[in-house]
Enzyme design. Structure first.
Site, PDB file in Angstrom:
ATOM      1  N   GLY A 165       0.796  -1.226   0.000  1.00 54.13           N
ATOM      2  CA  GLY A 165       0.000   0.000   0.000  1.00 54.13           C
ATOM      3  C   GLY A 165       0.826   1.272   0.000  1.00 54.13           C
ATOM      4  CE  LYS A 201     -12.430   2.515 -15.121  1.00 52.34           C
ATOM      5  NZ  LYS A 201     -12.298   3.975 -14.892  1.00 52.34           N
ATOM      6  CD  GLU A 288       1.072  -6.029  -4.169  1.00 51.64           C
ATOM      7  OE1 GLU A 288       1.814  -6.150  -3.205  1.00 51.64           O
ATOM      8  OE2 GLU A 288       0.757  -4.922  -4.655  1.00 51.64           O
ATOM      9  NE  ARG A 292       4.981 -12.103   3.287  1.00 53.84           N
ATOM     10  CZ  ARG A 292       4.520 -11.077   2.565  1.00 53.84           C
ATOM     11  NH1 ARG A 292       5.208 -10.640   1.528  1.00 53.84           N
ATOM     12  NH2 ARG A 292       3.368 -10.501   2.855  1.00 53.84           N
TER      13      ARG A 292
END
Ligand code: MV4
Length: 449
Positions: A165, A201, A288, A292
């Site tokens: 973020g 978008k 994304e 891990r």
């Protein structure tokens, strides 16, 4: 199989990895900072090596120190856990160069997923839907204008090497585009050392849904269903569950198959998470990938019965997925509440001594924690002190069991997020499964205190 593993982490995940190693008959080496001398991972490991001062940059993130410890202890593998060095492609490379197996994906996979613009294009090429946007990094203002005209407003500018973020900018109209583009590039350069940004978008009121995957070193990849992670505050997840209250079996199969195909194409091995945003229409778009094991992996373990950490170790040692994980069936519903030692007013870590600590139990309850009565929570690291995971035959039973567990959890001496979780679990919209990533922002009564 490995003889000895170094655990390059601390807290509950270090204990989780220790447990997996013990079950597999593997010797363990803990590393610790000066702030963690009395930590449980130090006490429970077969060997423990101090790697530096309290600050992470000088200890848990210090590659030469971690590698030296691994060489002194003569380990054959390193498990990085989450955070710290877990998604550092250079570290994974140094491990391999030192003839130590990095328990995680290849350096190439880590590097690809760390460049969000490239991961996005790669996933699209492999048939996973992505959000309409720029075909890679947007190099200059003219390119930004051109792509904005094509996709329209509102849109979002994201740092290619950002994540979690950070380094994002929402643009609602044409006049804001160029200033936002410049600011986003400057911030990205400052924060991540790369000014690269890309444009998508904007999806308003999305839900955050992620698929757990597992690959071996022989080209096999499976998925283990999804987790719903929309209950978050300031890009920190607060509560996760599986299955998502809004995903039907057909969508799970379709998207799960897409994910598996794409990761097999990339040659992904080890555990990983493929993140999607779900727009209100029900459509899922890749955003994304996390290369891990994640904090919330127990939610998936509870509904599938698959031990993800043991699986990571076994596939890293070269075992075939078919031998490590049989056929996967999804059973019931699981919820995780992250218990943070946080000041509820400032959201800053509430460091200090835990003076009383009582952990709940009972049917369907699992608690992953490295805290104990009289433990000191240092101010240097993240504020997670426990994860409660509740499993039930259905969502209602999981919620009821979680409410019971929260009621039976006593932590004194530091402030915690237990009261926040009690309010979330009693909220009618949460109970109805009716929420998105803005749930906590919209409910000040929930997020406060
Ligand atoms: C978005 C988005 C809306 N539209 N992308 C935030 C974290 C980063 N991993 C991706 N994020 C978002 N990307 C588009 N095109 C909204 C968010 C977002 C968000 C995503 C997942 C969980 C919580 C979030 C909170 C605010 C914004």
């Amino acid at each position: 199989m490995f003889r000895k593993i170094l655990i390059a982490n601390r807290g509950e995940i270090a204990l989780r990895i220790l447990t997996a190693c013990k079950e597999l008959g593997i010797r363990t080496v803990a590393v610790y900072s000066e702030a963690d001398r009395n930590a449980l991972h130090v006490r429970f490991a077969d060997e423990a090596i101090c790697i530096g001062p309290p600050r992470s940059s000088e200890s848990y993130l210090n590659i030469p120190q971690v590698i030296s410890a691994a060489e002194i202890a003569n380990v054959d593998a390193i498990h990085p856990g989450y955070g710290f060095l877990s998604e550092n492609a250079n570290f994974a490379e140094v491990c391999e160069a030192s003839h130590i197996t990095f328990i995680g994906p290849s350096p190439e996979s880590i590097r690809l997923m760390g460049e969000k613009d490239k991961a996005r294009v790669e996933m699209a090429a492999a048939g996973v839907p992505i959000i309409p946007g720029s075909p890679g990094v947007v190099p200059d203002e003219d390119a930004a204008k051109k792509i904005a005209e094509e996709i329209g407003y509102p849109l979002i500018i994201k740092a290619a090497e950002g994540g979690g973020g950070r380094g994002m900018r929402v643009v609602r109209e044409k006049g804001e585009l160029i200033p936002a583009f410049q600011t986003a590039r400057n911030e990205a350069e400052q924060a991540f050392g790369s000014a690269n940004v890309y444009i998508e978008k904007l999806i308003e009121r999305p839900r955050h849904i992620e698929f757990q995957v597992l690959g071996d070193k022989h080209g096999s990849v499976i998925h283990l269903g999804e987790r719903e992670c929309s209950i978050q505050r300031r890009h920190q997840k607060v509560l996760e569950e599986s299955p998502s209250p809004v995903l039907d079996a057909r969508t799970r199969k379709r998207v799960g198959d897409q994910v598996v195909k794409a990761l097999a194409k990339i040659g992904y091995s080890s555990a990983g998470t493929v993140e999607f945003l779900r727009e209100e229409s029900g459509k899922l778009y890749f955003i994304e990938m996390n290369a891990r094991i994640q904090v919330e992996h127990p939610v998936t373990e509870m509904v599938t019965g698959v031990d993800l950490v043991k699986s990571q170790i076994r596939v890293a040692a070269g075992e075939m997925l078919a031998d490590v994980v049989g056929s996967v069936e999804f059973r019931g519903h699981a919820i995780e509440c992250r218990i943070n030692a946080e000041d509820p007013e400032t959201f800053t870590p509430s460091a200090g001594r835990i003076t009383a600590f009582r952990v709940p139990g009972g049917p369907g309850i699992r608690v992953d924690t490295a805290a104990y009565s009289d433990a000191v929570i240092p101010p240097y690291y993240d504020s997670l002190i426990a994860k409660i995971i509740a499993h039930g035959h259905d969502r209602a039973e999981a919620i009821a069991r979680m409410q019971g567990a929260l009621g039976g959890f006593v932590v004194e001496g530091v402030k915690t997020t237990i009261p926040l979780h009690k309010r979330i679990l009693a909220d009618p919209d949460f109970i109805a499964g009716n929420f998105d990533t803005h749930f906590l922002d919209r409910s000040p009564a929930l997020a406060a205190k």
